[in-house]
Design a protein around this motif. Structure first.
Motif, PDB file in Angstrom:
ATOM      1  N   SER A 115       0.816  -1.217   0.000  1.00 20.99           N
ATOM      2  CA  SER A 115       0.000   0.000   0.000  1.00 20.99           C
ATOM      3  C   SER A 115       0.849   1.267   0.000  1.00 20.99           C
ATOM      4  CB  SER A 115      -0.939   0.005   1.213  1.00 20.99           C
ATOM      5  OG  SER A 115      -0.208   0.139   2.429  1.00 20.99           O
ATOM      6  N   THR A 116       2.092   1.158   0.467  1.00 22.91           N
ATOM      7  CA  THR A 116       2.964   2.336   0.473  1.00 22.91           C
ATOM      8  C   THR A 116       3.353   2.761  -0.939  1.00 22.91           C
ATOM      9  OG1 THR A 116       4.971   0.964   0.690  1.00 22.91           O
ATOM     10  CG2 THR A 116       3.898   1.698   2.715  1.00 22.91           C
ATOM     11  N   MET A 117       3.147   1.878  -1.922  1.00 25.42           N
ATOM     12  CA  MET A 117       3.450   2.233  -3.302  1.00 25.42           C
ATOM     13  C   MET A 117       2.488   3.279  -3.849  1.00 25.42           C
ATOM     14  SD  MET A 117       4.247  -1.606  -4.789  1.00 25.42           S
ATOM     15  CE  MET A 117       4.501  -1.032  -6.462  1.00 25.42           C
ATOM     16  N   MET A 118       1.345   3.469  -3.176  1.00 27.98           N
ATOM     17  CA  MET A 118       0.357   4.446  -3.635  1.00 27.98           C
ATOM     18  C   MET A 118       0.777   5.879  -3.326  1.00 27.98           C
ATOM     19  SD  MET A 118      -3.277   2.604  -2.721  1.00 27.98           S
ATOM     20  CE  MET A 118      -2.957   2.653  -0.947  1.00 27.98           C
ATOM     21  N   PHE A 119       1.719   6.059  -2.413  1.00 25.67           N
ATOM     22  CA  PHE A 119       2.124   7.399  -2.010  1.00 25.67           C
ATOM     23  C   PHE A 119       3.336   7.857  -2.821  1.00 25.67           C
ATOM     24  CE2 PHE A 119       0.182   5.338   1.675  1.00 25.67           C
ATOM     25  CZ  PHE A 119      -0.808   6.256   1.997  1.00 25.67           C
ATOM     26  N   PRO A 120       3.362   9.122  -3.222  1.00 31.35           N
ATOM     27  CA  PRO A 120       4.523   9.624  -3.966  1.00 31.35           C
ATOM     28  C   PRO A 120       5.787   9.590  -3.112  1.00 31.35           C
ATOM     29  CG  PRO A 120       3.052  11.431  -3.345  1.00 31.35           C
ATOM     30  CD  PRO A 120       2.327  10.155  -3.026  1.00 31.35           C
ATOM     31  N   SER A 121       6.902   9.314  -3.768  1.00 34.55           N
ATOM     32  CA  SER A 121       8.161   9.145  -3.035  1.00 34.55           C
ATOM     33  C   SER A 121       8.624  10.424  -2.352  1.00 34.55           C
ATOM     34  CB  SER A 121       9.252   8.652  -3.993  1.00 34.55           C
ATOM     35  OG  SER A 121       9.423   9.565  -5.071  1.00 34.55           O
ATOM     36  N   VAL A 122       8.165  11.591  -2.835  1.00 31.88           N
ATOM     37  CA  VAL A 122       8.613  12.852  -2.233  1.00 31.88           C
ATOM     38  C   VAL A 122       8.133  12.995  -0.792  1.00 31.88           C
ATOM     39  CG1 VAL A 122       8.829  14.092  -4.423  1.00 31.88           C
ATOM     40  CG2 VAL A 122       6.626  14.045  -3.248  1.00 31.88           C
TER      41      VAL A 122
END
Length: 277
Positions: A115-122
């Protein structure tokens, strides 16, 4: 699905135009790096130098405290190799744990990880910076290497590959008295080689080309990676692109070598990533 002659023609034209748009800047930079300063600042445009010279490369590679290109190149090499090795260890262990070790909440934890892949890396820039700063790792290769090991997509890729390995191999190894570590090293790891090769290529390429994070944590000139260093080089030689293009071409050498010698693995990577379920 068959395409008509007209469709093939227009598709070929579009691909040709895109190829020229992508290739021309590299060709221009290549020839410009071999031009003399007088020829570059002349008003007339010419792609191929009237007289090839290595003056730009000689000046670029000479000892220079303000733009130590060789130092930047070595720093990027250390960072890229170090991050690649660490990622391979982390993702292979994670894939083994999520597919071979039964523990409470394993699947829920893996879904949370995905689920953390849904958040932008910035979003992770400030927390990562605070962690690196607290550990006293600023302006060191570890400041780039350690956060780079947290790539969730790599874990997912190797997890899916490990999931397809028959569990009967594990059971046969346990009957022979093998431990989890022995199964991981001697059974699973050899079978994960194709997936780990793909991860290694992608990780090294991404680490070498990364600009934002190294620019934040590597601010001393001597600790810079090659990509932020090129920006500094371009600023110093803004009115004379001969040296900055020479620096850009030197930075391209590892990527060019990987493309030439590992092209087969890149093609396998495309097939593997497109077929993940």
């Amino acid at each position: 699905m068959k395409f008509s002659t007209v469709e093939k023609f227009f598709a070929g034209i579009i691909l040709l135009v895109l190829s020229v748009l992508w290739i021309f800047p590299v060709v221009w930079a290549f020839f410009t790096s071999f031009k003399s300063k007088d020829e570059i600042i002349s008003s007339s445009f010419s792609l191929i130098p009237k007289k090839f010279t290595l003056a730009n490369y000689i000046e670029l590679l000479s000892a220079n405290e303000q733009t130590p290109v060789l130092t930047w190149f070595f720093n990027s090499l250390v960072i890229s190799v170090g991050e690649t090795l660490l990622v391979l260890i982390v993702v292979s262990l994670a894939a083994y744990g999520y597919t071979r070790v039964n523990f409470k909440g394993r699947d829920v934890l893996f879904l949370f990880l995905l689920s953390t892949m849904m958040f932008p890396s910035v979003l992770s820039l400030i927390p990562n910076y605070k962690i690196v700063d607290t550990l006293g790792l600023l302006n060191s290769p570890l400041a780039v290497i350690l956060p780079g090991a947290a790539g969730v997509y790599n874990v997912f890729l190797v997890h899916q590959f490990a999931k397809a390995i028959p569990s009967e191999l594990d059971e046969a190894a346990r009957i022979d008295g093998a431990s989890h570590l022995q199964i991981y090293l001697h059974v699973i790891m050899p079978l994960l080689k194709p997936a780990l090769t793909v991860v290694a290529l992608f990780t090294f390429t991404a680490a070498w080309n990364d600009f934002l994070w190294p620019s934040i944590v590597l601010t001393d000139v001597g600790s810079m990676a090659i990509t932020p260093g090129l920006q500094l080089l371009q600023g110093q030689y803004e009115t004379y692109p001969g040296i900055s293009t020479a620096g850009a071409l030197i930075a391209l050498l590892p990527m060019l070598a990987i493309f030439i010698f590992a092209q087969k693995y890149f093609m396998e990577a495309l097939h593997m990533t497109s077929g993940i379920k």
